[in-house]
Scaffold this motif. Sequence first.
Motif, mmCIF file in Angstrom:
data_model
loop_
_atom_site.group_PDB
_atom_site.id
_atom_site.type_symbol
_atom_site.label_atom_id
_atom_site.label_comp_id
_atom_site.label_asym_id
_atom_site.label_seq_id
_atom_site.Cartn_x
_atom_site.Cartn_y
_atom_site.Cartn_z
ATOM 1 N N THR B 57 -2.389 1.095 -14.091
ATOM 2 C CA THR B 57 -2.507 0.620 -12.735
ATOM 3 C C THR B 57 -3.050 1.519 -11.754
ATOM 4 O OG1 THR B 57 -0.682 -0.903 -13.227
ATOM 5 C CG2 THR B 57 -1.210 -0.868 -10.778
ATOM 6 N N LEU B 58 -3.953 1.230 -11.111
ATOM 7 C CA LEU B 58 -4.390 2.271 -10.130
ATOM 8 C C LEU B 58 -3.896 2.020 -8.729
ATOM 9 C CD1 LEU B 58 -8.281 2.480 -10.882
ATOM 10 C CD2 LEU B 58 -6.773 3.856 -11.497
ATOM 11 N N THR B 59 -3.238 2.860 -7.944
ATOM 12 C CA THR B 59 -2.822 2.536 -6.642
ATOM 13 C C THR B 59 -3.493 3.591 -5.713
ATOM 14 O OG1 THR B 59 -0.875 4.170 -7.043
ATOM 15 C CG2 THR B 59 -0.498 1.658 -7.226
ATOM 16 N N TYR B 60 -3.445 3.334 -4.508
ATOM 17 C CA TYR B 60 -4.094 3.859 -3.463
ATOM 18 C C TYR B 60 -3.213 3.779 -2.175
ATOM 19 C CZ TYR B 60 -7.845 5.949 -0.476
ATOM 20 O OH TYR B 60 -8.598 6.608 0.491
ATOM 21 N N TRP B 65 -0.175 7.080 3.874
ATOM 22 C CA TRP B 65 1.257 6.732 4.162
ATOM 23 C C TRP B 65 2.026 6.404 3.085
ATOM 24 C CZ3 TRP B 65 3.199 7.938 8.998
ATOM 25 C CH2 TRP B 65 2.469 8.163 9.826
ATOM 26 N N MET B 66 3.179 6.572 2.648
ATOM 27 C CA MET B 66 3.788 6.119 1.352
ATOM 28 C C MET B 66 4.228 4.584 1.434
ATOM 29 S SD MET B 66 4.142 8.537 -0.743
ATOM 30 C CE MET B 66 5.672 8.226 -1.741
ATOM 31 N N ALA B 67 3.792 3.875 0.343
ATOM 32 C CA ALA B 67 4.349 2.636 0.313
ATOM 33 C C ALA B 67 5.935 2.558 0.199
ATOM 34 C CB ALA B 67 4.048 1.850 -0.789
ATOM 35 N N PRO B 68 6.503 1.487 0.840
ATOM 36 C CA PRO B 68 6.367 0.420 1.499
ATOM 37 C C PRO B 68 5.908 0.470 2.963
ATOM 38 C CG PRO B 68 8.844 0.314 1.250
ATOM 39 C CD PRO B 68 8.123 1.806 0.798
ATOM 40 N N TYR B 69 6.121 1.617 3.431
ATOM 41 C CA TYR B 69 5.565 1.664 4.925
ATOM 42 C C TYR B 69 4.289 1.794 5.269
ATOM 43 C CZ TYR B 69 10.318 3.030 4.483
ATOM 44 O OH TYR B 69 11.759 3.147 4.449
ATOM 45 N N GLY B 70 3.473 2.395 4.566
ATOM 46 C CA GLY B 70 2.048 2.246 4.520
ATOM 47 C C GLY B 70 1.408 1.075 3.915
#
Lengths: 116, 503
Positions: B57-60, B65-70
């Motif tokens: 899985t690719l995440t970007y 900004w870090m998930a879950p805030y970004g």
Amino acid sequence: MDILGLYHYWVFAVLLMTGFYAIVAKPNLIKKLIGLSLFQSAVFLCYITFGKLAGGTAPIVGKGAELFSSPLPQVLILTAIVVSISTTALGLALVLRIKEAYGSIEEDEIQEQDAP
Amino acid sequence: MLAPHLPMLQVVVPLLMAPFVVLLRPRGLAWAAATMASLMAFAIAIVLALSVVGDATLTYRVGGWMAPYGIELRVDAFGALLLLVITGASSMALLGGQRSLERALPPTREPYYFSAWLLALTGFVGIAVSADAFNIFVFMEVSSLASYVLIAGGPDRRALSAVFKYLIMGTVGATFYLVGIGLVYMMTGTLNLADMAGRIEAVADTRPMIVAAGFITVGLALKAAIFPLHIWLPNAYAYAPHVTTAFLAACATKVALYVLLRFDFLILQQHLSGHAFQFAGYLMPLAVLGILVGSGVAMFERDLKRLLAFSSVAQIGYMLLGASLVSVSGLHAAILHMFNHALAKGGLFLAVAAFAAVTSGWRLEQIGGIARTMPWTFAAFVVCGLSLIGVPGTAGFLSKWYLVTAALEHGALGIALVCVILLSSLMAVAYVWRMVESACFAPDFDAETDADSTPNRDFAAFSHLLPTILWIVALANLYFGLANALPLELAKSAARTLLGGLP
């Protein structure tokens, strides 16, 4: 069940269904679009109300305030309002072109003209 | 250097190109720019698909900004497969459709049309890469608004009333979805899908969650044209410019189905008790009805494009049927069928664009004798038609085979479902045969009417690119029917991911 205390949800439900009724029942295309706008506005209202905290204020760190309302639903709804405006604008542009092509904006008259 | 940014570039390339294309006034330039952007997106999609093979899985993180805030973008096997379908359909339709579009659009309107095309592409790929429920809503509306423009852009005035219906129903569907994610947000306080799945457990059986599940499912079902919410589809597809239809028929409804499956499986089923059962119990009858009614109407339809559109309703039923079995093999079949159906239906609609270039219309009697005028194009049409039926050796066979295998796991119910699939395949034979029959054996329609309205039958002068593209698509139908390596792998891994948390 606390009916009066949840009055904003009742407003949401009534507005939503009023809009939906207009979309389904009115043959006039402009009235359909008005219904659509009402339908979407109801949802915006719903988002805004659940972001509000009783006694809460704008989330600006300053003197006195300790309770803050969530600003995120308002930001989301700002975006959704833009989407809604574009939809309405495109819908109205379509109605204009339908009027040019068919000479009518009543759904039944348009269908009559297209009937083979 | 660019590799980590590919999920973002997938969206940004067509998005930035869209306003630029509006400025390209000289004829053909706008088309060339749009095609280039689309091919670039296709190339990115291929790289992404190759890099997620094997459950990666690719995440970007947008802006760092870090998930879950970004805001997070996420490409897994399911998304990558869908990206291939979307960008591939867009590229093939644009490449093959230049001359057909030149005829359908007035020169002044052309740059706007291609700009809307790129925006639709942006919206579709945005949905496929997005990992945020609200972003999905925004991309869905971007793609929908742009597709309304694409459909209404042609010369046929009936497209206007068809698109108005689509606009109303599409917006109602999107708003239902918005209500649903609003309720989920209210209960969980997050919009990031992965985060949502983690937090939903605590509020699983509250009433707002159940209402939200209903709103989301129905709203997306409207967008995906699941029977009986399909009534916007046939007219919108039939009266749109041919090339628009080829593009939208290949991916528009599948994108909505993709969101529906992801939401229902990853978030709702894994965490709401009994939701898997409700999902199957509610959607399986609709899938079966959609298959039978769609194929049944297609058998008696005389307008070639409406015929193919009703067949699309039936094919969406197959995908839904696979999903409503709630098993890895069922989902595998459903997801694979998304890919294979896009290949077959995209090819068929492109072939209709080719036929329409030399005939006066696309009713069954008007394409009479087309097989004699343009045998090669017609042969490609037949190959895609066979794939639609599911004849062994074509891509359509594989997904139907997997669907039948998956259905047979369910005992007596499975046997009934297999009967439905067989019956519907027979109906598909009937309606494909009707098209072949009138193309091969009916008299030349235009020869009998007055000579003035007869268009130029010289197809070779019309376009060289269109038959080439058509054959590429037809050969792809054969290739993926015999050596189904990449889509098969991706679909399998996607099915596993979707059912990850279920026993």
